[in-house]
Design a protein around this motif. Structure first.
Motif, mmCIF file in Angstrom:
data_model
loop_
_atom_site.group_PDB
_atom_site.id
_atom_site.type_symbol
_atom_site.label_atom_id
_atom_site.label_comp_id
_atom_site.label_asym_id
_atom_site.label_seq_id
_atom_site.Cartn_x
_atom_site.Cartn_y
_atom_site.Cartn_z
ATOM 1 N N TRP A 140 37.915 -29.002 43.188
ATOM 2 C CA TRP A 140 36.819 -29.503 44.010
ATOM 3 C C TRP A 140 36.710 -28.768 45.345
ATOM 4 O O TRP A 140 35.628 -28.328 45.735
ATOM 5 C CB TRP A 140 36.983 -30.999 44.237
ATOM 6 N N ASP A 141 37.806 -28.639 46.051
ATOM 7 C CA ASP A 141 37.749 -28.025 47.381
ATOM 8 C C ASP A 141 37.276 -26.576 47.331
ATOM 9 O O ASP A 141 36.705 -26.069 48.298
ATOM 10 C CB ASP A 141 39.117 -28.093 48.065
ATOM 11 N N GLU A 142 37.497 -25.910 46.204
ATOM 12 C CA GLU A 142 37.113 -24.504 46.073
ATOM 13 C C GLU A 142 35.650 -24.316 45.681
ATOM 14 O O GLU A 142 35.081 -23.253 45.908
ATOM 15 C CB GLU A 142 38.010 -23.806 45.044
ATOM 16 N N VAL A 143 35.027 -25.348 45.091
ATOM 17 C CA VAL A 143 33.672 -25.157 44.543
ATOM 18 C C VAL A 143 32.650 -26.167 45.058
ATOM 19 O O VAL A 143 31.476 -26.082 44.700
ATOM 20 C CB VAL A 143 33.678 -25.192 43.002
ATOM 21 N N LYS A 144 33.053 -27.113 45.908
ATOM 22 C CA LYS A 144 32.152 -28.208 46.287
ATOM 23 C C LYS A 144 30.877 -27.724 46.966
ATOM 24 O O LYS A 144 29.848 -28.414 46.919
ATOM 25 C CB LYS A 144 32.878 -29.202 47.183
ATOM 26 N N ASP A 145 30.907 -26.535 47.573
ATOM 27 C CA ASP A 145 29.718 -26.003 48.235
ATOM 28 C C ASP A 145 28.934 -25.035 47.368
ATOM 29 O O ASP A 145 27.971 -24.415 47.830
ATOM 30 C CB ASP A 145 30.110 -25.318 49.548
ATOM 31 N N ARG A 146 29.341 -24.892 46.111
ATOM 32 C CA ARG A 146 28.659 -23.945 45.217
ATOM 33 C C ARG A 146 28.498 -24.510 43.812
ATOM 34 O O ARG A 146 28.517 -23.785 42.823
ATOM 35 C CB ARG A 146 29.432 -22.619 45.185
ATOM 36 N N LEU A 147 28.302 -25.825 43.728
ATOM 37 C CA LEU A 147 28.240 -26.488 42.436
ATOM 38 C C LEU A 147 27.105 -25.985 41.555
ATOM 39 O O LEU A 147 27.178 -26.078 40.323
ATOM 40 C CB LEU A 147 28.106 -28.005 42.619
ATOM 41 N N HIS A 148 26.050 -25.446 42.176
ATOM 42 C CA HIS A 148 24.894 -25.031 41.383
ATOM 43 C C HIS A 148 24.857 -23.526 41.150
ATOM 44 O O HIS A 148 23.870 -22.990 40.653
ATOM 45 C CB HIS A 148 23.619 -25.559 42.034
ATOM 46 N N GLU A 149 25.965 -22.866 41.473
ATOM 47 C CA GLU A 149 26.116 -21.458 41.106
ATOM 48 C C GLU A 149 26.623 -21.371 39.665
ATOM 49 O O GLU A 149 27.183 -22.330 39.119
ATOM 50 C CB GLU A 149 27.112 -20.765 42.041
ATOM 51 N N SER A 150 26.459 -20.204 39.079
ATOM 52 C CA SER A 150 26.911 -20.005 37.700
ATOM 53 C C SER A 150 28.426 -20.156 37.594
ATOM 54 O O SER A 150 29.183 -19.635 38.422
ATOM 55 C CB SER A 150 26.517 -18.614 37.208
ATOM 56 N N ALA A 151 28.866 -20.838 36.554
ATOM 57 C CA ALA A 151 30.302 -20.968 36.303
ATOM 58 C C ALA A 151 30.937 -19.610 36.027
ATOM 59 O O ALA A 151 32.138 -19.411 36.248
ATOM 60 C CB ALA A 151 30.536 -21.903 35.116
ATOM 61 N N LEU A 152 30.131 -18.669 35.569
ATOM 62 C CA LEU A 152 30.659 -17.342 35.242
ATOM 63 C C LEU A 152 30.995 -16.537 36.486
ATOM 64 O O LEU A 152 31.615 -15.473 36.396
ATOM 65 C CB LEU A 152 29.656 -16.580 34.368
ATOM 66 N N LEU A 154 32.994 -17.656 38.763
ATOM 67 C CA LEU A 154 34.339 -18.050 39.143
ATOM 68 C C LEU A 154 35.374 -17.056 38.625
ATOM 69 O O LEU A 154 35.135 -16.340 37.646
ATOM 70 C CB LEU A 154 34.660 -19.442 38.585
ATOM 71 N N SER A 155 36.529 -17.029 39.275
ATOM 72 C CA SER A 155 37.634 -16.208 38.784
ATOM 73 C C SER A 155 38.162 -16.783 37.477
ATOM 74 O O SER A 155 37.853 -17.917 37.108
ATOM 75 C CB SER A 155 38.762 -16.169 39.817
ATOM 76 N N GLY A 156 39.005 -16.002 36.776
ATOM 77 C CA GLY A 156 39.551 -16.471 35.503
ATOM 78 C C GLY A 156 40.324 -17.767 35.639
ATOM 79 O O GLY A 156 40.172 -18.691 34.830
ATOM 80 N N GLY A 157 41.160 -17.861 36.683
ATOM 81 C CA GLY A 157 41.927 -19.082 36.891
ATOM 82 C C GLY A 157 41.049 -20.269 37.223
ATOM 83 O O GLY A 157 41.290 -21.390 36.761
ATOM 84 N N GLN A 158 40.013 -20.027 38.022
ATOM 85 C CA GLN A 158 39.071 -21.100 38.351
ATOM 86 C C GLN A 158 38.296 -21.531 37.108
ATOM 87 O O GLN A 158 38.051 -22.719 36.899
ATOM 88 C CB GLN A 158 38.117 -20.646 39.449
ATOM 89 N N GLN A 159 37.903 -20.563 36.277
ATOM 90 C CA GLN A 159 37.183 -20.895 35.046
ATOM 91 C C GLN A 159 38.048 -21.781 34.135
ATOM 92 O O GLN A 159 37.548 -22.735 33.535
ATOM 93 C CB GLN A 159 36.770 -19.624 34.303
ATOM 94 N N GLN A 160 39.342 -21.488 34.062
ATOM 95 C CA GLN A 160 40.196 -22.297 33.200
ATOM 96 C C GLN A 160 40.340 -23.712 33.757
ATOM 97 O O GLN A 160 40.311 -24.695 33.004
ATOM 98 C CB GLN A 160 41.578 -21.638 33.045
ATOM 99 N N ARG A 161 40.432 -23.849 35.074
ATOM 100 C CA ARG A 161 40.477 -25.202 35.664
ATOM 101 C C ARG A 161 39.137 -25.915 35.490
ATOM 102 O O ARG A 161 39.097 -27.128 35.312
ATOM 103 C CB ARG A 161 40.886 -25.122 37.134
ATOM 104 N N LEU A 162 38.033 -25.150 35.506
ATOM 105 C CA LEU A 162 36.726 -25.755 35.243
ATOM 106 C C LEU A 162 36.663 -26.289 33.817
ATOM 107 O O LEU A 162 36.143 -27.392 33.575
ATOM 108 C CB LEU A 162 35.613 -24.731 35.473
ATOM 109 N N VAL A 163 37.181 -25.531 32.878
ATOM 110 C CA VAL A 163 37.185 -25.976 31.485
ATOM 111 C C VAL A 163 38.044 -27.243 31.337
ATOM 112 O O VAL A 163 37.698 -28.159 30.587
ATOM 113 C CB VAL A 163 37.685 -24.843 30.565
ATOM 114 N N ILE A 164 39.150 -27.309 32.068
ATOM 115 C CA ILE A 164 39.965 -28.521 32.062
ATOM 116 C C ILE A 164 39.167 -29.685 32.656
ATOM 117 O O ILE A 164 39.170 -30.799 32.117
ATOM 118 C CB ILE A 164 41.286 -28.289 32.814
#
Length: 257
Positions: A140-152, A154-164
């Motif tokens: 949340w703290d890393e993406v709360k200001d960019r929620l409407h940006e493309s998930a793609l 994000l970095s690989g580690g962030q993408q995996q936490r997003l999938v979780i």
């Protein structure tokens, strides 16, 4: 293996064989998976770990000409009973794969996808689910200001936490992870491991890993697979420090695999 006295079993697997066509991939697997614990599945490539974990939410159903014998009980119910609601099972038993697979949509819409699909949810409820899930996934703290940006983006580690987070949005009781950090750098891997350790207070986790140090660091129970057989299972400290079987000792010592 029986869980410790008083410990509740989520999955009870009994004498399970699995076949790809005429080729048998799993042989007589018997295993209990305890609630609110991390169970790690270890073993060399091709030993049956991923095949086994996919049995737990019937992902192998997507592979033609496969068959299962034996019993897999989830909370006492046979998940291979013809009357089983497989979609409901997969809501309760979520899965995260080896490579991050965010949908080509916004960060917000990735997390909201499941709740939208499974029922009518208001925007306020969706906002709450998205924030809660991203917080649980330590994102949340890393993406709360960019929620409407493309998930793609994000970095690989962030993408995996997003999938979780996307899996957590459906409030699963069990989270299955098939080598979730094998494509990640050490810093991202450490974040995922810390996240999983925190999540076990909310749900049950089963993880396939080739990284024995990872299994030793985060799991409570370790199960060693070899050539389609479950060779040994027990508390992680015992498997790594006092294994009962020679094959287990050789594998954790790095003599093969």
């Amino acid at each position: 293996m029986s869980p410790e006295r008083g410990e509740r079993v989520v999955f009870s697997v009994r004498d399970v064989d699995f076949f790809y066509g005429n080729k048998q991939a799993l042989f007589g697997i018997t295993l209990d998976i305890p609630k609110h614990r991390i169970t790690a599945l270890i073993g060399p490539s091709g030993c049956g770990k991923s095949t086994f974990i996919r049995l737990l939410n019937r992902m192998n159903d997507f592979i033609p000409n496969t068959s299962v014998r034996g019993k897999i009980l989830f909370e006492g119910e046979d998940i291979y009973d013809p009357r089983t609601d497989v979609l409901a099972l997969r809501r309760r038993v979520g899965m995260v794969f080896q490579r991050p697979n965010p949908f080509p949509m916004s960060i917000y819409d990735n997390v909201a996808y499941g709740p939208r699909l499974h029922g009518r949810v208001s925007r306020a409820e969706l906002d709450e689910i998205v924030e809660r899930s991203l917080r649980w996934a330590a994102l949340w703290d890393e993406v709360k200001d960019r929620l409407h940006e493309s998930a793609l983006s994000l970095s690989g580690g962030q993408q995996q936490r997003l999938v979780i987070a996307r899996a957590l949005a459906l409030h699963p009781e069990v989270l299955l992870l098939d080598e979730p950090t094998s494509a990640l750098d050490p810093i991202s891997t450490a974040k995922i491991e810390e996240l999983l350790y925190e999540l076990k207070s909310r749900l049950t986790i089963v993880i396939v890993t080739h990284n024995m140090q990872q299994a030793a660091r985060i799991s409570d129970i370790t199960a060693f697979f070899l050539n389609g057989y479950l060779v040994e299972v027990g508390p992680t400290s015992e498997i790594f420090q006092r294994p009962k079987k020679k094959e287990t000792e050789d594998y954790v010592a790095g003599r093969f695999g």
